[in-house]
Design a protein around this motif. Structure first.
Motif, PDB file in Angstrom:
ATOM      1  N   LEU A 137       8.878  22.744  18.886  1.00  0.00           N
ATOM      2  CA  LEU A 137       8.701  23.333  20.219  1.00  0.00           C
ATOM      3  C   LEU A 137       9.858  22.908  21.116  1.00  0.00           C
ATOM      4  N   ALA A 153       1.384  24.950  15.898  1.00  0.00           N
ATOM      5  CA  ALA A 153       2.835  25.138  15.730  1.00  0.00           C
ATOM      6  C   ALA A 153       3.160  25.632  14.323  1.00  0.00           C
ATOM      7  N   GLN A 182       3.505  26.597  22.594  1.00  0.00           N
ATOM      8  CA  GLN A 182       4.692  26.507  23.451  1.00  0.00           C
ATOM      9  C   GLN A 182       4.320  26.729  24.918  1.00  0.00           C
TER      10      GLN A 182
END
Ligand SMILES: [Fe+2]
Ligand SMILES: [Fe+2]
Lengths: 95, 332
Positions: B256, B188, B199
């Motif tokens: 996310l 991330a 994601q």
């Protein structure tokens, strides 16, 4: 498809020197040597032990749960087996 | 475990259920006593436990497959070592659980044969594929996270060997979830492509993870008696909610988005409300029609068949050594 059964072993581990071996679980292995190796892999992956015992499960004789009362209740009434049963005056100091 | 002969005896003499014994049994459960292998227990309690513990064991074993898929392609030595250790732990969990099931009077071979014959179930989640490295992060974080939610209450399950196995399992699980989250965090915070990969993994694993807690309470078949017997301490829906509440903020920390437009925080209840779960997908996967059901079973069958000569050789060698020792003792 059914395979012949592989013997069952009970595993005991000594976690540190000075402590007793303690039952941690069981495993299947063809013989004692393999059982020790499997016990190492299965029960000491994070430094849980310094010594392993394996015992064939079939070699263990257990007390019958139905006899629990007969076996263990008699100890309940024998308070005189404990130090607190006896009176020692405070003046005597720690004993 | 030990004294299985006694165990069989108990089963043999049980016959038609003894009302008095059943009442005594329930009183012990109500008093939070642990039931041990050789204690009297209702046949249905024994059956329920064999089914649940063996399904749990099968899940640990089949669960090694999706993650094992990435061991050779882990992006660094650190990640590879951690993944091997995790997969090894899952194998250990399977072993502890099979051993717990065996205390109820079934053999390991019977249980394995049932799995390989397709007669036994395992967790639906392991029938989904691991397409990218981010899936390994998502599995540790979400799948192990959901498993922990399920397993912590099982540490207090009324059946002694099961509860003891779960205590050991839970101790080992926390590293699984943390290593998964660390993978997700690294991705991330990485390049745009890495973040997109994280994601995508979250998008694919989120809903199947919510299904791991089983059907909604209103439709659950086994819950009532399992609750009375203190095998189950929390309902499917309660555990699912607990998981959602714990996980949503973790996803936000990663930056996310959860793939649920209906997700919203309810200030009054302090819970995250989520959208409708697609139970038809869950049923399809359970019925054998998930993306990887056939692959998983084929892999287990191949592993079993390919290991047969090893098992046979070990047993033959043990028999030969026993015969040699007996001959030597006879000669002495
Ligand atoms: Fe596990
Ligand atoms: Fe795990």
């Amino acid at each position: 498809m059914s395979t012949p059964t592989t013997p069952l072993w009970e595993v005991f581990i000594r976690s540190r020197t000075g402590l007793a071996h303690k039952h941690v679980g069981s495993l299947h292995a063809a013989d004692a040597t393999l059982a020790v190796q499997a016990a190492r892999d299965l029960y000491t992956r994070r430094g849980e032990g310094t010594s392993v015992w394996v015992v064939p499960s079939s070699a263990i004789t257990a007390s019958d749960p139905a006899d629990k009362g007969m076996m263990f209740d008699p100890a309940d009434s024998k308070v005189y087996r404990h130090p607190t049963f006896y009176e020692v005056p405070d003046d005597v100091g720690h004993m | 475990m030990y004294a299985q002969s006694l165990n069989q005896q108990v089963e043999g003499t049980t016959g038609p259920e003894d009302a008095e014994a059943a009442a005594r049994f329930q009183a012990r459960i109500d008093a939070e006593e642990r039931i041990e292998p050789n204690d009297w227990m209702p046949a249905a309690y024994r059956r329920t436990l064999v089914r649940q513990i063996s399904q749990h064991a099968h899940s640990e074993i089949v669960g090694m497959l999706p993650e094992g898929n990435w061991i050779t392609r882990a992006p660094s030595l650190r990640r590879k070592a951690a993944l091997i250790a995790k997969v090894q732990d899952e194998c250990g969990h399977g072993m502890y659980l099979y051993a717990a099931a065996e205390t109820l009077g079934v053999t390991r071979e019977q249980l394995v044969d049932e799995l390989l014959a397709g007669k036994a179930k395992y967790s639906s989640i392991f029938n989904y594929p691991t397409l990218t490295w981010a899936d390994i992060g998502a599995i540790g974080w979400l799948v192990d996270g959901a498993a922990i939610m399920n397993q912590i209450p099982l540490c207090r399950c009324s059946y002694g060997p099961y509860s003891r196995a779960m205590i050991r399992v839970c101790k080992e699980e926390s590293f699984h979830q943390r290593q998964g989250y660390e993978i997700m965090l690294t991705l991330a915070r990485g390049t745009a492509a890495q973040k997109a990969m994280a994601q995508d993994a979250l998008n694919r694993w989120w809903w199947p993870c919510l299904m791991m807690f089983g059907p909604p309470d209103a439709q659950s078949q086994h819950s009532d008696t399992s609750t009375r017997w203190k095998i189950k301490r929390f309902s499917n829906d309660a555990l699912r909610q607990k998981f959602v509440d714990a996980t949503v903020p973790q996803a936000h920390f990663l930056g996310l988005t959860l793939p649920d437009p209906a997700l919203r925080f309810n200030e009054a209840t302090s819970h995250w409300e989520f959208g409708e779960i697609d139970w038809s997908e869950f049923k399809q996967v359970l019925a054998g029609n998930g993306p990887c059901n056939r692959d998983r079973m084929a892999a287990r069958r191949a592993a079993h068949a390919n290991g047969e000569w090893v098992r046979d050789a070990a047993l033959a060698y043990a028999a030969k050594e026993r015969a040699r020792a007996a001959a030597a003792a006879g000669a002495a």
